[in-house]
Design an enzyme around this catalytic site. Structure first.
Site, short mmCIF file in Angstrom:
data_model
loop_
_atom_site.label_atom_id
_atom_site.label_comp_id
_atom_site.label_asym_id
_atom_site.label_seq_id
_atom_site.Cartn_x
_atom_site.Cartn_y
_atom_site.Cartn_z
N SER A 9 0.93 -1.25 -0.19
CA SER A 9 -0.14 -0.20 0.04
C SER A 9 0.79 1.33 -0.06
CB SER A 9 -1.04 0.03 1.14
OG SER A 9 -1.45 1.27 1.55
N HIS A 32 -1.11 -1.35 -4.39
CA HIS A 32 -2.43 -1.33 -3.63
C HIS A 32 -2.42 0.48 -3.49
CE1 HIS A 32 -5.82 -2.56 -1.45
NE2 HIS A 32 -5.79 -1.50 -0.79
N ASP A 34 -4.95 3.38 -2.19
CA ASP A 34 -5.84 3.68 -1.18
C ASP A 34 -6.65 5.04 -1.56
OD1 ASP A 34 -6.02 1.38 0.70
OD2 ASP A 34 -3.82 2.17 1.09
N MET A 36 -9.47 7.57 -0.25
CA MET A 36 -10.28 7.84 0.45
C MET A 36 -10.85 9.30 0.43
SD MET A 36 -7.98 6.46 3.81
CE MET A 36 -7.22 5.19 3.67
N HIS A 65 -8.18 0.54 -4.23
CA HIS A 65 -9.22 0.19 -2.90
C HIS A 65 -9.95 1.58 -2.76
CE1 HIS A 65 -9.94 -0.83 1.56
NE2 HIS A 65 -10.90 -0.93 1.07
N MET A 67 -12.27 3.66 -0.77
CA MET A 67 -13.03 3.91 0.37
C MET A 67 -13.67 5.23 0.07
SD MET A 67 -10.04 2.49 2.92
CE MET A 67 -8.53 2.75 1.78
N MET A 136 -11.56 -6.56 5.10
CA MET A 136 -10.83 -5.65 6.02
C MET A 136 -10.26 -6.33 7.14
SD MET A 136 -10.18 -3.06 4.15
CE MET A 136 -9.58 -2.11 5.46
N ASP A 174 -6.40 -6.74 4.23
CA ASP A 174 -5.93 -5.51 4.22
C ASP A 174 -6.11 -4.89 5.59
OD1 ASP A 174 -5.10 -2.75 3.80
OD2 ASP A 174 -6.53 -2.33 2.50
#
Length: 225
Positions: A9, A32, A34, A36, A65, A67, A136, A174
């Site tokens: 990540s 990965h 992220d 957000m 990913h 979020m 998760m 994760d």
């Protein structure tokens, strides 16, 4: 034996020098990313324009990913950017089957993520629509959290459902993945591991990836023998 994949990540990377940080993990299976939005989770990271630039310079495929709230609206754009895999949260999608099909139709693998307290059972009928199920192992939103062992039974149930279906659906975990916890997650049935601080906090991120992959592979091999 199910293949063990290590997806570092970049949440733990140096965001000022992302291109150089990506080169440090060129032996990873994917990076990965992220995303957000400070709505679905209490943190704000990067959006599609930055992800597009990462896609342009990354030596390994991108595993996004998301979020973010309103995944049905925003997730397809990440598939259009050419990402190898796009994962949305079940809790943020009104029509997850439709969204998974949309991602696949645009050339990305479709992943669906579940928070630690979200049960997997209501979504098992969706397995044919998915390439990956993300369990998760911490609450989404921040890196550096401790692995939640309470999620291990859910990983086992997910793996049993995948094996029973005969489908090729990866199970990703994760949160809190380290040299100490990867064996527990792999024994439970995970085969794709997101590691942030365990990789970028190491003196040699590439060596840390190899170490994690070796430990995960040995555990998965033992589980199938």
């Amino acid at each position: 034996m199910t293949q063990c994949c290590i997806n570092p990540s970049i949440l733990s990377a140096d965001f000022v020098n992302l291109e150089a940080e990506l080169q440090r993990i060129s032996n990873a299976d994917a990076v990965h990313v992220d995303v957000m939005d400070n709505h679905f989770v209490p943190n704000l990271t990067i959006g599609l324009p930055v992800v597009q630039r990462i896609q342009a310079v990354s030596p390994v495929p991108l595993d996004a990913h998301l979020m973010i709230a309103d995944a049905d609206r925003w997730a397809p754009g990440f598939a259009d950017a050419g990402l190898a895999s796009v994962t949305f949260h079940a809790e943020a999608s009104i029509a997850p089957i439709k969204l998974a099909r949309e991602l696949r139709s645009r050339g990305s693998k479709a992943g669906m993520a579940l928070r630690p307290a979200t049960p997997v059972e209501p979504y098992l009928d969706m397995l044919p629509e998915l390439d990956m199920l993300l369990i998760m192992t911490v609450e989404p939103g921040f890196g550096g959290q401790a692995f939640l062992d309470i999620t291990l039974p859910k990983i086992r149930r997910a793996r049993a459902a995948v094996e029973g279906s005969g489908l090729e659906v990866a199970i990703q975990v994760d949160g809190g993945i380290t040299e100490d916890t990867i064996a527990r997650a792999a024994e439970a049935g995970a085969n794709v591991f997101v590691a942030g601080s365990a990789v970028y906090g190491a003196d040699n991120p590439a060596a840390a990836i190899d170490l994690l992959r070796d430990k995960g592979t040995r555990t998965l091999r033992g589980a199938t023998e």
